[in-house]
Write a protein that holds these residues in place. Structure first.
Motif, PDB file in Angstrom:
ATOM      1  N   GLY A 366       0.803  -1.231   0.000  1.00 65.81           N
ATOM      2  CA  GLY A 366       0.000   0.000   0.000  1.00 65.81           C
ATOM      3  C   GLY A 366       0.825   1.265   0.000  1.00 65.81           C
ATOM      4  O   GLY A 366       0.321   2.346  -0.351  1.00 65.81           O
ATOM      5  N   LEU A 367       2.103   1.183   0.399  1.00 66.76           N
ATOM      6  CA  LEU A 367       2.961   2.368   0.366  1.00 66.76           C
ATOM      7  C   LEU A 367       3.239   2.814  -1.070  1.00 66.76           C
ATOM      8  O   LEU A 367       3.529   3.984  -1.324  1.00 66.76           O
ATOM      9  CB  LEU A 367       4.288   2.078   1.077  1.00 66.76           C
ATOM     10  N   ILE A 368       3.199   1.868  -1.998  1.00 68.31           N
ATOM     11  CA  ILE A 368       3.402   2.207  -3.419  1.00 68.31           C
ATOM     12  C   ILE A 368       2.022   2.566  -3.967  1.00 68.31           C
ATOM     13  O   ILE A 368       1.347   1.768  -4.629  1.00 68.31           O
ATOM     14  CB  ILE A 368       4.019   1.030  -4.195  1.00 68.31           C
ATOM     15  N   ASN A 369       1.593   3.794  -3.681  1.00 66.57           N
ATOM     16  CA  ASN A 369       0.189   4.150  -3.895  1.00 66.57           C
ATOM     17  C   ASN A 369      -0.040   5.201  -4.976  1.00 66.57           C
ATOM     18  O   ASN A 369      -1.118   5.787  -5.046  1.00 66.57           O
ATOM     19  CB  ASN A 369      -0.434   4.639  -2.579  1.00 66.57           C
ATOM     20  N   ASP A 370       0.962   5.479  -5.797  1.00 69.08           N
ATOM     21  CA  ASP A 370       0.706   6.377  -6.926  1.00 69.08           C
ATOM     22  C   ASP A 370       1.567   5.959  -8.117  1.00 69.08           C
ATOM     23  O   ASP A 370       2.474   5.132  -7.998  1.00 69.08           O
ATOM     24  CB  ASP A 370       0.945   7.843  -6.556  1.00 69.08           C
ATOM     25  N   ALA A 371       1.268   6.543  -9.259  1.00 69.82           N
ATOM     26  CA  ALA A 371       1.921   6.143 -10.504  1.00 69.82           C
ATOM     27  C   ALA A 371       3.424   6.384 -10.456  1.00 69.82           C
ATOM     28  O   ALA A 371       4.215   5.575 -10.971  1.00 69.82           O
ATOM     29  CB  ALA A 371       1.305   6.903 -11.676  1.00 69.82           C
ATOM     30  N   TYR A 372       3.837   7.492  -9.819  1.00 66.73           N
ATOM     31  CA  TYR A 372       5.270   7.813  -9.759  1.00 66.73           C
ATOM     32  C   TYR A 372       6.043   6.725  -9.019  1.00 66.73           C
ATOM     33  O   TYR A 372       7.113   6.286  -9.465  1.00 66.73           O
ATOM     34  CB  TYR A 372       5.462   9.167  -9.077  1.00 66.73           C
ATOM     35  N   LEU A 373       5.491   6.254  -7.882  1.00 67.66           N
ATOM     36  CA  LEU A 373       6.177   5.226  -7.100  1.00 67.66           C
ATOM     37  C   LEU A 373       6.258   3.914  -7.873  1.00 67.66           C
ATOM     38  O   LEU A 373       7.256   3.191  -7.785  1.00 67.66           O
ATOM     39  CB  LEU A 373       5.455   5.021  -5.765  1.00 67.66           C
ATOM     40  N   THR A 434      14.364   2.879   3.540  1.00 69.17           N
ATOM     41  CA  THR A 434      13.046   3.244   4.080  1.00 69.17           C
ATOM     42  C   THR A 434      12.060   2.120   3.788  1.00 69.17           C
ATOM     43  O   THR A 434      12.311   1.273   2.909  1.00 69.17           O
ATOM     44  CB  THR A 434      12.532   4.535   3.431  1.00 69.17           C
ATOM     45  N   PRO A 435      10.927   2.059   4.498  1.00 67.24           N
ATOM     46  CA  PRO A 435       9.909   1.054   4.175  1.00 67.24           C
ATOM     47  C   PRO A 435       9.467   1.099   2.715  1.00 67.24           C
ATOM     48  O   PRO A 435       9.165   0.058   2.121  1.00 67.24           O
ATOM     49  CB  PRO A 435       8.759   1.412   5.118  1.00 67.24           C
ATOM     50  N   GLU A 436       9.444   2.305   2.104  1.00 64.20           N
ATOM     51  CA  GLU A 436       9.064   2.423   0.692  1.00 64.20           C
ATOM     52  C   GLU A 436      10.067   1.706  -0.207  1.00 64.20           C
ATOM     53  O   GLU A 436       9.692   0.891  -1.056  1.00 64.20           O
ATOM     54  CB  GLU A 436       8.998   3.907   0.290  1.00 64.20           C
ATOM     55  N   VAL A 437      11.341   2.026  -0.031  1.00 63.77           N
ATOM     56  CA  VAL A 437      12.383   1.406  -0.855  1.00 63.77           C
ATOM     57  C   VAL A 437      12.437  -0.096  -0.585  1.00 63.77           C
ATOM     58  O   VAL A 437      12.609  -0.910  -1.510  1.00 63.77           O
ATOM     59  CB  VAL A 437      13.757   2.052  -0.574  1.00 63.77           C
ATOM     60  N   PHE A 438      12.278  -0.487   0.671  1.00 60.28           N
ATOM     61  CA  PHE A 438      12.270  -1.898   1.039  1.00 60.28           C
ATOM     62  C   PHE A 438      11.183  -2.639   0.269  1.00 60.28           C
ATOM     63  O   PHE A 438      11.424  -3.715  -0.304  1.00 60.28           O
ATOM     64  CB  PHE A 438      12.041  -2.025   2.551  1.00 60.28           C
ATOM     65  N   THR A 439       9.982  -2.060   0.225  1.00 59.97           N
ATOM     66  CA  THR A 439       8.869  -2.696  -0.492  1.00 59.97           C
ATOM     67  C   THR A 439       9.152  -2.790  -1.978  1.00 59.97           C
ATOM     68  O   THR A 439       8.896  -3.824  -2.616  1.00 59.97           O
ATOM     69  CB  THR A 439       7.569  -1.902  -0.251  1.00 59.97           C
ATOM     70  N   MET A 440       9.699  -1.717  -2.558  1.00 62.68           N
ATOM     71  CA  MET A 440      10.040  -1.740  -3.984  1.00 62.68           C
ATOM     72  C   MET A 440      11.058  -2.845  -4.290  1.00 62.68           C
ATOM     73  O   MET A 440      10.935  -3.563  -5.295  1.00 62.68           O
ATOM     74  CB  MET A 440      10.628  -0.388  -4.406  1.00 62.68           C
ATOM     75  N   MET A 441      12.036  -2.974  -3.427  1.00 66.10           N
ATOM     76  CA  MET A 441      13.089  -3.969  -3.652  1.00 66.10           C
ATOM     77  C   MET A 441      12.563  -5.395  -3.457  1.00 66.10           C
ATOM     78  O   MET A 441      13.016  -6.327  -4.139  1.00 66.10           O
ATOM     79  CB  MET A 441      14.266  -3.712  -2.717  1.00 66.10           C
ATOM     80  N   VAL A 442      11.628  -5.588  -2.525  1.00 62.37           N
ATOM     81  CA  VAL A 442      11.010  -6.907  -2.359  1.00 62.37           C
ATOM     82  C   VAL A 442      10.251  -7.286  -3.630  1.00 62.37           C
ATOM     83  O   VAL A 442      10.322  -8.436  -4.100  1.00 62.37           O
ATOM     84  CB  VAL A 442      10.068  -6.923  -1.136  1.00 62.37           C
ATOM     85  N   ILE A 443       9.533  -6.317  -4.204  1.00 68.06           N
ATOM     86  CA  ILE A 443       8.821  -6.573  -5.464  1.00 68.06           C
ATOM     87  C   ILE A 443       9.820  -6.942  -6.559  1.00 68.06           C
ATOM     88  O   ILE A 443       9.594  -7.871  -7.351  1.00 68.06           O
ATOM     89  CB  ILE A 443       7.987  -5.334  -5.865  1.00 68.06           C
ATOM     90  N   MET A 444      10.960  -6.232  -6.596  1.00 60.84           N
ATOM     91  CA  MET A 444      12.005  -6.552  -7.584  1.00 60.84           C
ATOM     92  C   MET A 444      12.523  -7.976  -7.390  1.00 60.84           C
ATOM     93  O   MET A 444      12.713  -8.716  -8.372  1.00 60.84           O
ATOM     94  CB  MET A 444      13.148  -5.549  -7.452  1.00 60.84           C
ATOM     95  N   ALA A 445      12.724  -8.379  -6.135  1.00 56.09           N
ATOM     96  CA  ALA A 445      13.214  -9.734  -5.857  1.00 56.09           C
ATOM     97  C   ALA A 445      12.232 -10.780  -6.362  1.00 56.09           C
ATOM     98  O   ALA A 445      12.626 -11.799  -6.946  1.00 56.09           O
ATOM     99  CB  ALA A 445      13.450  -9.907  -4.357  1.00 56.09           C
ATOM    100  N   LEU A 446      10.940 -10.528  -6.144  1.00 50.44           N
ATOM    101  CA  LEU A 446       9.917 -11.468  -6.602  1.00 50.44           C
ATOM    102  C   LEU A 446       9.879 -11.551  -8.121  1.00 50.44           C
ATOM    103  O   LEU A 446       9.826 -12.641  -8.698  1.00 50.44           O
ATOM    104  CB  LEU A 446       8.543 -11.048  -6.064  1.00 50.44           C
ATOM    105  N   VAL A 447       9.915 -10.393  -8.783  1.00 49.13           N
ATOM    106  CA  VAL A 447       9.818 -10.360 -10.252  1.00 49.13           C
ATOM    107  C   VAL A 447      11.020 -11.054 -10.885  1.00 49.13           C
ATOM    108  O   VAL A 447      10.870 -11.877 -11.800  1.00 49.13           O
ATOM    109  CB  VAL A 447       9.696  -8.908 -10.747  1.00 49.13           C
ATOM    110  N   THR A 448      12.217 -10.744 -10.424  1.00 47.60           N
ATOM    111  CA  THR A 448      13.422 -11.318 -11.042  1.00 47.60           C
ATOM    112  C   THR A 448      13.530 -12.821 -10.790  1.00 47.60           C
ATOM    113  O   THR A 448      14.073 -13.553 -11.621  1.00 47.60           O
ATOM    114  CB  THR A 448      14.687 -10.613 -10.531  1.00 47.60           C
TER     115      THR A 448
END
Length: 756
Positions: A366-373, A434-448
């Motif tokens: 939910g922290l990734i809540n807009d198009a820019y993020l 930050t929790p935001e970057v952490f979440t983005m990187m977790v998504i990257m780990a899953l995708v890759t």
């Protein structure tokens, strides 16, 4: 008389001492006078007191932790099973399970339940347990590394491996430059943030990569050897770099980190030149399972704990110490196998899922809540793929690999899995992310990690490469082909004797292939060759005794039943022989409850129920693996219920209807090749009433004198079945036999149940 004396003594002792305790307690009540003893409120009912006590017990930290563990294991195994069924590593499902139980799903839609299951004050216990799981896991990862391959193939592997680290590391630092101002935590130096972004981009999940290589059957190829070597070198290099990065982050600058790095180098030298020779000496003394006593195991585990403690104190994290201890373990397969067996189940099944959920509790989609993020998340994924995938591929092409193999190496090195989560959690704990970057990187780990399998499939399709484990000679062979799939050696030998009975005198016109599939999380890269050799050795010895030429096939897999069916179809085998397993859900009330639960959560079982396939098995002693194999297989399949089958001289074939006519063909093979005596049981005049069956039997009677006979059910004498070596029956007739609850079932010999 002795029993009566024992009963009287028991009653006298228990009754007498119970009365004495009651008298002491009643007298003790008088001692409470004047001591201001507080009793339970007399206004509370007995049920009220019980209910209050029950609520208190439910809220106890230990009860909460146990409930968390139960929930986590069930959900993690379920999601892992789902992702295995779609051809993905189970680790992806377990990571998704963690995110599911966290604030992204359960916490969002069921906040009260989430707050009850994961109260904030309980997360500390969960974190410490998960860290213990990670320490044990990294110990196993270190032991999985086969350092000998680095010596044999160091040149190409080091170039590819280090290129696959330095390129994404550099791109990660470049990415950090653009996102630092917006996403870095306040007060964190650019160097610390950039180094963590770099190491997060350059990590490779060696355990996941090794299992993918095994599952795809390329571990014996030159490509498989190179990529395993690259991953091993990558793992060692990346964890050393991570230790240095942690030291720099904790110290604040590179210069001030030199004290920590110096201590780390001293630690590494101590482990290599003092601890490793000591452990090797122990390994040489206790190289067999019989001599590996608990004190010896304790030495290895205490070494692990001390090593982890030292690296934690130095400031480079306990996980590096665990990894280092695993890497320097004695290079003796038996020692490593025993230690891994003792550690791995607890680490992988019980403790590691706690880490996934703890990571999920920190991951807020939910922290990734807009198009820019989401654009930044996409940019992170793009940089990760370009750096790791294409960096590894270009390096592989430079050292002489063709484009197909280079791209395959890139796809495999791009998988990140659990190792990425470990790095990210360390970064979050150090407050570098930050929790935001952490979440983005977790998504990257899953995708890759998720894209690895499809990427390899696409590369194979583009370059028209067909990766198969079935030898081309077998596929092109027009002979009568039998595939034996065995789990245990004893079942394998029984199946081989049965197969030999079908083809003994027709070896020039037949082929027997023996297949052993093992779940990929049960076979480790360091002992793959030894495991394969040990598995087939008894089978090949039996084949020598029988003078039967066989073709062995070994494969690691995530779905045994589907792979057996696919191999049988791909090789166009005329008969598949498997042994019958025993269902763990039969024979007890709890087993039936668990079996019912399994049917509910298993979509394949539900589909079989709706399509009518489940009806074939309702009252049969088939285990779930056999059920799935029968439903998936398109080729003729024989299931052997083995009762110490050694000889196949007397074979009993019941004929229930016209659908059993195909059994006569198999009976003819046994007569011709094995000189077997066939007794056909005619039920309700099915032979006389079916021209095809009657004519086939008459032909056999004329061709082979005294080799086949027909009897009616009323002619079966006492002891008849005891003289038979094998009963051969169709699947449909077996169903009828079970439904009728025939007395045969208690006295039948070994049974071959054949599905045409």
């Amino acid at each position: 008389m002795k029993n009566i004396k024992n009963v009287l003594f028991y009653i006298g002792v228990t009754g007498g001492f119970t009365a004495l305790m009651f008298w002491i307690v009643s007298k003790g009540k008088t001692l409470e006078i004047g001591r201001s003893v507080v009793s339970k409120s007399s206004n509370d009912t007995l049920f009220g007191q019980f209910f209050t006590s029950l609520i208190h017990n439910l809220e106890h930290p230990l009860a909460i932790l146990l409930l968390q563990i139960i929930t986590i294991i069930i959900v993690a195994r379920f999601f892992g099973w789902i992702f295995r069924k779609i051809g993905q590593p189970s680790v992806i499902g377990e990571i998704i399970a963690g995110i599911f139980l966290g604030p992204s799903v359960v916490g969002m839609y069921f906040p009260e339940y989430s707050g009850m299951l994961f109260p904030i004050e309980s997360l500390g216990n969960l974190q410490f347990l998960s860290q213990i799981g990670l320490i044990l896991f990294m110990f196993v990862v270190g032991m999985e590394l086969d350092l000998k391959v680095l010596k044999n193939r160091a040149n190409e592997a080091i170039v590819i491996s280090h290129a696959s680290i330095v390129i994404p590391f550099t791109l990660g630092i470049g990415l950090a430059y653009f996102v630092y101002y917006r996403f870095a935590p306040v007060g964190v130096p650019f160097l610390s943030f950039a180094l963590f972004m770099g190491i997060a981009m350059s990590i490779t999940a060696f355990p996941v990569l090794a299992r993918i290589v095994q599952e795809r059957g390329i571990h014996k190829t030159k490509l498989g050897a190179i990529v395993i070597t690259c991953a091993a070198a990558d793992d060692i290099t990346a964890w050393c770099i991570l230790a240095a990065v942690i030291a720099i982050v904790k110290a604040g600058s590179f210069a001030s980190s030199m004290y920590i790095i110096s201590l780390a180098l001293l630690y590494v030298l101590l482990m290599l030149f003092v601890v490793k020779p000591f452990l090797k000496k122990i390994g040489d003394l206790y190289a067999t399972r019989e001599n590996l006593s608990k004190p010896v195991v304790a030495i290895f585990l205490v070494t692990l704990i001390i090593s982890s403690y030292i690296t934690e104190i130095i400031g480079i994290h306990a996980l590096f110490g665990a990894f280092m201890t695993g890497a320097i373990m004695p290079d003796i397969t038996k020692i490593r196998k025993i230690i891994i067996e003792k550690v791995e189940d607890v680490a992988l099944i019980l403790l590691l899922p706690l880490f996934f959920v703890f990571t999920g509790l920190r991951t807020e989609i939910g922290l990734i809540n807009d198009a820019y993020l989401w654009q930044i998340t996409g940019l992170i994924i793009l940089v990760a793929v370009v750096g790791k995938f294409f960096g590894s591929a270009l390096a592989a092409k430079f050292v002489g690999q063709n484009w197909r193999d280079s791209l395959t190496i890139g796809a495999l090195m791009n998988t990140r899995g659990l190792m990425e989560l470990i790095v990210l959690n360390i970064g979050l704990d150090l407050k570098v992310l930050t929790p935001e970057v952490f979440t983005m990187m977790v998504i990257m780990a899953l995708v890759t990690t998720f894209m690895t399998g499809p990427a390899i499939d696409l590369i194979d399709f583009v370059f028209n490469r067909k990766v198969g484990i079935i030898p081309k000679a077998i596929i092109d062979n027009s002979k009568f082909k039998i595939l034996i799939s065995f789990g245990t050696n004893e079942k394998g030998k029984s199946l081989l004797r049965l197969a030999n009975s079908f083809v003994r005198k027709q070896k020039e016109n037949s082929n027997v292939t023996v297949l052993h599939l093992s779940l990929s999380d049960e076979v480790h890269s360091y002992n793959l060759k030894d495991y394969e050799k040990e598995t087939f050795e008894p089978i090949l010895a039996e084949a020598t005794i029988l003078n039967q030429e066989v073709t062995p096939i070994f494969k690691s897999t995530i779905d045994i039943e589907s792979d057996i069916a696919d191999i049988a179809t791909g090789g166009e085998f005329d008969l598949v022989l498997v042994g019958l397993g025993k269902s763990i859900f039969e024979g007890s009330l709890l087993g039936k409850v668990l079996g019912f639960t399994t049917r509910i959560i298993n979509p394949e079982r539900l589909l079989d129920k709706f399509t009518g396939k489940e009806g074939l098995f309702e009252n049969s002693p088939f285990d779930d693996k056999t059920r799935l194999l029968i439903s998936k297989s398109k080729m003729p399949i024989g299931i052997l219920v083995d009762k110490e089958l050694t000889e196949i001289e007397n074979v009993f074939v019941p004929i229930f209807g016209i659908e059993d006519a195909f059994l006569i063909d198999y009976a003819q093979k046994l007569i011709y090749n094995n000189d077997s005596k066939i007794t056909v049981l005619e039920i309700n005049d099915q032979v006389k009433n079916n021209f095809i069956i009657e004519n086939a039997i008459i032909t056999l009677e004329n061709t082979y004198q005294n080799a086949i006979s027909i009897i009616a059910e009323e002619e079966m004498k006492a002891g008849f079945l005891a003289k038979q070596d094998l009963m051969m029956i169709s699947l449909e007739s077996w169903k009828k036999l079970v439904d009728s609850q025939s007395i045969w079932l208690s006295t039948v010999p070994s049974v071959l149940i054949v599905k045409p």
